[in-house]
Motif scaffolding. Structure first.
Motif, short mmCIF file in Angstrom:
data_model
loop_
_atom_site.label_atom_id
_atom_site.label_comp_id
_atom_site.label_asym_id
_atom_site.label_seq_id
_atom_site.Cartn_x
_atom_site.Cartn_y
_atom_site.Cartn_z
N TYR A 4 -12.98 -3.31 -3.35
CA TYR A 4 -13.50 -3.19 -1.99
C TYR A 4 -15.03 -3.09 -1.97
CZ TYR A 4 -8.74 -2.42 -0.29
OH TYR A 4 -7.41 -2.57 0.04
N THR B 187 -5.82 -6.85 10.79
CA THR B 187 -5.96 -5.61 10.01
C THR B 187 -5.54 -4.37 10.79
OG1 THR B 187 -7.76 -6.61 8.75
CG2 THR B 187 -7.61 -4.22 8.70
N GLN C 12 -6.18 1.41 8.73
CA GLN C 12 -6.22 1.77 7.31
C GLN C 12 -4.82 1.84 6.71
OE1 GLN C 12 -9.00 4.79 5.56
NE2 GLN C 12 -7.11 5.94 5.41
N LYS D 36 0.82 -1.21 0.00
CA LYS D 36 0.00 0.00 0.00
C LYS D 36 0.85 1.27 0.00
CE LYS D 36 -4.02 -1.87 2.45
NZ LYS D 36 -4.90 -1.62 3.60
N ASP E 8 -7.93 -12.92 1.18
CA ASP E 8 -8.44 -13.59 2.37
C ASP E 8 -8.89 -15.03 2.14
OD1 ASP E 8 -10.79 -13.17 0.99
OD2 ASP E 8 -11.75 -12.00 2.56
N HIS F 167 -2.25 -5.18 1.71
CA HIS F 167 -3.53 -5.88 1.52
C HIS F 167 -3.14 -7.31 1.15
CE1 HIS F 167 -7.38 -7.20 -0.12
NE2 HIS F 167 -6.65 -7.75 -1.06
N THR F 168 -3.86 -8.28 1.71
CA THR F 168 -3.63 -9.68 1.35
C THR F 168 -4.96 -10.35 1.04
OG1 THR F 168 -3.74 -10.45 3.65
CG2 THR F 168 -1.58 -9.79 2.82
N GLU G 284 -8.74 -11.65 -7.38
CA GLU G 284 -7.90 -10.46 -7.22
C GLU G 284 -6.68 -10.49 -8.14
OE1 GLU G 284 -9.10 -9.42 -2.62
OE2 GLU G 284 -7.14 -10.30 -3.00
N MET H 221 -5.74 4.54 -0.76
CA MET H 221 -5.12 3.62 -1.71
C MET H 221 -4.72 4.30 -3.02
SD MET H 221 -4.79 0.60 -0.36
CE MET H 221 -4.68 -0.56 -1.71
#
Length: 153
Positions: A49, A91, A110, A9, A118, A115-116, A126, A65
């Motif tokens: 998202y 997170t 945030q 990020k 899930d 980001h990974t 993704e 982002m």
């Protein structure tokens, strides 16, 4: 072998942690199969998202982002999705355990470095969102014999 998405990020780039974060995944034994820098757009983030669209922080998340380019990565390994999630930590960086990426480098839910994906299913979706087929590489890692037992791969 599973493939999973990691997004480094803007907080990762701005704080000069790209090398440290990718180093941790590689040292664990995950194979880097794809990597590129890109500027995310509102449209891509709205899709990515979508499950958070009704949350009050949705626009703040998208804005964060888009603050700088990001680096999208595809890592591969046995159980890669779960391994990467465990390495990333919870997170909220304030609650993430020391030793995890977020636990060591984040104080925010945030601005939390990565980001990974899930799940294996979401990882596939993704990866297709961020990579063309020809941007993910399949090559033999000579170190696999020293990372996995012969019956694990």
């Amino acid at each position: 072998m599973e493939k999973t998405l990691v997004i480094l990020k803007p907080s990762c780039l701005q704080r000069g942690l790209v090398g440290e974060v990718t180093k941790r995944f590689e040292q664990k034994g995950l194979r880097l199969a794809g990597m590129k820098m890109c500027q995310l757009t509102d449209d891509v983030l709205s899709e990515h998202y979508a499950h958070l669209a009704e949350r009050p922080f949705f626009q703040l998340l998208k804005d964060a982002m888009m603050a700088t380019p990001v680096i999208v990565c595809c890592f591969e390994g046995v159980g890669a999705v779960d391994v990467v999630r465990q390495m990333a930590g919870t997170t909220n960086g304030r609650k993430a355990l020391p030793g995890t990426i977020r636990g060591d480098f984040s104080m925010s839910s945030q601005e939390n470095i990565v980001h990974t994906s899930d799940s294996l299913e979401n990882a596939a979706i993704e990866l297709k969102r961020f990579f063309k087929d020809e941007e993910i590489f399949d090559y033999k890692s000579v170190s696999n014999a020293f990372i996995y037992a012969s019956d694990e791969v």
